[in-house]
Design a protein around this motif. Structure first.
Motif, PDB file in Angstrom:
ATOM      1  N   MET A 168     -49.736  -1.006  -1.459  1.00  0.00           N
ATOM      2  CA  MET A 168     -50.713  -1.736  -0.646  1.00  0.00           C
ATOM      3  C   MET A 168     -50.520  -3.242  -0.678  1.00  0.00           C
ATOM      4  O   MET A 168     -50.811  -3.937   0.296  1.00  0.00           O
ATOM      5  CB  MET A 168     -52.131  -1.397  -1.120  1.00  0.00           C
ATOM      6  CG  MET A 168     -52.583   0.013  -0.803  1.00  0.00           C
ATOM      7  SD  MET A 168     -54.326   0.275  -1.215  1.00  0.00           S
ATOM      8  CE  MET A 168     -54.282   0.174  -3.005  1.00  0.00           C
ATOM      9  N   THR A 202     -47.228  -2.331   4.933  1.00  0.00           N
ATOM     10  CA  THR A 202     -47.214  -2.795   3.542  1.00  0.00           C
ATOM     11  C   THR A 202     -45.830  -3.030   2.946  1.00  0.00           C
ATOM     12  O   THR A 202     -45.701  -3.795   1.993  1.00  0.00           O
ATOM     13  CB  THR A 202     -47.958  -1.794   2.642  1.00  0.00           C
ATOM     14  OG1 THR A 202     -47.277  -0.529   2.694  1.00  0.00           O
ATOM     15  CG2 THR A 202     -49.399  -1.610   3.101  1.00  0.00           C
ATOM     16  N   SER A 253     -55.645  -1.270   3.433  1.00  0.00           N
ATOM     17  CA  SER A 253     -54.611  -2.283   3.676  1.00  0.00           C
ATOM     18  C   SER A 253     -54.405  -2.621   5.146  1.00  0.00           C
ATOM     19  O   SER A 253     -53.836  -3.654   5.468  1.00  0.00           O
ATOM     20  CB  SER A 253     -53.274  -1.817   3.091  1.00  0.00           C
ATOM     21  OG  SER A 253     -52.867  -0.593   3.674  1.00  0.00           O
TER      22      SER A 253
END
Length: 699
Positions: free
Chosen positions: A50, A139, A176
């Protein structure tokens, strides 16, 4: 006529195709191998997945609430999947990846559908990505649209699916993904758009937030046309996939969205403090490193105290504008740890002229608020006691330029005891104490108390005792905090913990106090500065609050600076009022300019807390002394003549203050012997106060 050679090209073409296939296969295997190895560490934990791309700096208050960011930091707050509303989870799956629970990271249907669209458009315009692929893209990888990155995305998505279950993958995605308005993750999105926690979102609000995901930049101002359209599209998909009923669909479509006006949820409170923390981190790690660090820093700031301090300073400075005062500052410290609980660097950060200046770390003349440092040094070195007789009378010091100090009210009081002199901020006795100490010793005492601005003693003369040297409000408040903490000094700090982007703790603050002055000296200073009766002669009750508190005001020459600094054993507060350009105020002394703010802060912060007293340590004793000469008072019944004073053991007076014996009763006429007795003089009161060695006094 055709020849045999005309059949060669197809053979070469097959060989080329075979070579190309082998090369592509080899390349693919290499990419798979390289990607798997290169990103193995990044897939090790959900935090690493994340937060890999996190940059910048996020500041948290002491309760872990984010309030300030630098360098484009992502404002995120992790919410476990079991605390994420079902409507949010269902909405995301319905609109983004309806086959989420059945695929293994890749959706063949979506890939073919997007491939057809891309061929038709002649470029990679459509994704066809699963939630897992989106997680990888968001990410771990960059946003380039090429086949190599797309292949890596598929490889990593497959690896994530092997390592984590679906709920964990969905949890990582929801914490995220970017929702627009500088909000990353569902928690910040709910706060940014609707001013509420995710658990409080309605079905319509959950559908709207999910609807912004494909193009969040279009909805940074959610009132634009299309907001309801995106919401309704998500709701219809949820209905089609049987996540909601028809009645829920119709009701949610009628729901009127009410958007929050609080932006991205960050308060951006305490900007001067935040900038001070940033500078400290840059000094420690370097700016480039900090800018790319993704650090989350838990600071010492208490946002409620900060808000009250900011308002108190602003309101009082506004009242003083008619007296030519335009700015103010305040510092609130925990004496036991050195933690900065609130810091107002200027009255208005947005002011284009002086707003960005942090007065708490700027050099200003403290006036009489520096006197306790001088007296503390004199107590510590046993040069004086609180009962030492000092002279408040005309004097001129023979310097290259003769110096004749005067008291604030231009009066002369003759001989005064040190307690009275300091409590009432008398200038002439303070200079006398400073001369007894010497400038180098004053600077040494200041340095031990954390005041770092007196580097060259040759710059200063006797007037240093009256605050002629420049100090920082933060450092002077820190010095007073040492008095509050029984002489133990904690350097003021704004940082409690530092976490890297993967939430690893890389720094924790632990107080490391050192004795700046002895507990005995600290108690003497605290006793004098909290003596409401002693200072009433000059200050009346203007500095008195609802509980014992030590406090001192200061006013620099020509009313350019107004100070008040004071404390209880658990709280130290310093306040300054003045002008950044050093212009004169109109008779705004410390008691009028800074003191009202100090009192407001102290009363607010101490409300509901236990009452604390300054208790004498074992090295201090109490004796009754005469008010006019500080000698030991041995005569009983001398109300109004003496008082109880504290001394560091070994410094108590060795002489006694003698009062005349009371006059005998009147002589009866029937007693011849009494008739011939001499008549007493000065009946009813002492004729004089003398001194003899204590050993000669007969009780």
């Amino acid at each position: 006529m055709p020849t045999g050679r005309e059949t060669d090209p197809p053979i070469i073409t097959k060989i080329d195709a075979l070579i190309a296939t082998l090369a592509l296969s080899t390349t693919s295997l290499f990419v798979v191998f390289y990607t798997t190895i290169a990103y193995a560490r990044d897939l090790a934990t959900p935090e690493k997945i994340m937060n890999k791309k996190d940059v910048g700096l996020t500041l948290l208050d002491r309760d872990m609430k984010p309030y300030f960011t630098f360098y484009g930091a992502k404002n995120k707050n992790f919410i476990p999947i079991d605390q994420t509303p079902l409507n949010i989870r269902n909405a995301v799956i319905a609109i983004e990846d309806k086959d989420f629970y059945t695929h293994s990271g890749l959706s063949i249907k979506s890939i073919f559908r997007s491939a057809f669209s891309n061929l038709r458009e002649g470029e990679l315009a459509y994704g066809g990505s699963t939630l897992t692929q989106q997680l990888v893209k968001n990410t771990l990888l960059n946003n380039q649209k090429n086949f190599m990155r797309k292949f890596q995305e598929a490889v990593l998505a497959y690896e994530i699916e092997k390592k984590y279950n679906k709920e964990k993958i969905l949890e990582m995605y929801l914490n995220s993904v970017y929702f627009g308005k500088s909000a990353y993750g569902i928690d910040e999105a709910a706060k940014s758009y609707f001013g509420k926690a995710p658990q409080e979102l309605t079905l319509a609000e959950a559908a709207f937030l999910t609807g912004v995901l494909p193009t969040p930049s279009k909805f940074t101002t959610p009132e634009v046309s299309g907001a309801n359209g995106r919401r309704d599209l998500v709701l219809e998909k949820m209905y089609e996939q049987k996540y909601i009923s028809l009645s829920e669909l119709e009701e949610a479509k009628k729901f009127e969205l009410a958007f929050s006006k609080n932006g991205n949820g960050l308060s951006f409170a305490a900007p001067h403090f935040a900038e001070m923390v940033r500078q400290q981190l840059v000094q420690e790690y370097g700016e480039e490193y900090i800018a790319n660090s993704g650090f989350r820093v838990r600071t010492t700031i208490d946002l409620q105290r900060q808000d009250f301090a900011q308002k108190a300073v602003a309101q009082h400075v506004a009242k003083l504008r008619r007296s030519n005062a335009t700015n103010g500052a305040a510092v609130v410290l925990d004496p036991k740890t050195g933690e900065i609980l609130a810091l107002v660097g200027s009255v208005d950060w947005s002011d284009n002229i002086f707003g960005k200046v942090n007065i708490t770390t700027s050099l200003r003349q403290p006036g009489s608020s520096f006197k306790p440092v001088v007296y503390a040094g004199a107590f510590e070195q046993r040069i004086i006691t609180p009962a030492t007789v000092l002279k408040d009378e005309p004097i001129t010091y023979k310097l290259p330029q003769p110096y004749s100090p005067k008291d604030y009210d231009n009066k002369f009081r003759g001989h005064v005891l040190a307690r009275r002199a300091l409590a009432n901020s008398l200038n002439i006795p303070a200079v006398e104490v400073g001369v007894k100490m010497g400038v180098p010793n004053i600077i040494s005492t200041a340095d031990s108390l954390g005041i770092s601005t007196f580097q060259d003693s040759s710059r200063f003369g006797p007037a240093i005792a009256l605050g002629a040297g420049e100090v920082k409000l933060l450092e002077l408040t820190g010095a007073y905090a040492a008095f509050a903490n029984n002489g133990e000094y904690n350097s003021p700090t704004g940082i409690l913990e530092v976490f890297d982007k993967y939430n690893n703790n890389i720094y924790s603050y632990f107080p490391s106090p050192r004795f700046a002055v002895s507990p005995e000296t600290s108690f003497l200073i605290s006793s004098i500065l909290s003596d409401n009766k002693a200072r009433a002669e000059v200050f009346g009750s203007v500095l008195t609050i609802s509980r014992p508190a030590a406090v001192k005001t200061g006013t620099s020459q020509d009313y350019r600076d107004s100070w008040t600094v004071g404390y209880t054993p658990s709280l130290a507060v310093g306040v300054w009022v003045g002008n950044n350009d050093n212009k004169r105020m109109s008779n705004v002394a410390g008691a009028l300019g800074a003191a009202p703010i100090w009192k407001a802060l102290m009363e607010e912060y101490l409300a509901g807390t236990p009452r604390e007293n300054f208790s004498p340590p074992g090295g201090v004793l109490a004796l009754r002394v005469c008010s006019n000469n500080g000698l030991v008072l041995k005569s009983p019944g001398s109300s109004g003549v003496g008082y109880s004073e504290y001394f560091i053991k070994g410094t108590e007076p060795t002489s006694a203050c003698i009062l005349p014996k009371p006059s005998p009763p009147p002589v009866l006429a029937s007693s011849p012997s009494q008739e011939s007795a001499p008549q007493p003089q000065n009946v009813g009161g002492p004729a004089s106060v003398g001194q003899v060695p204590v050993s000669q006094v007969v009780n």
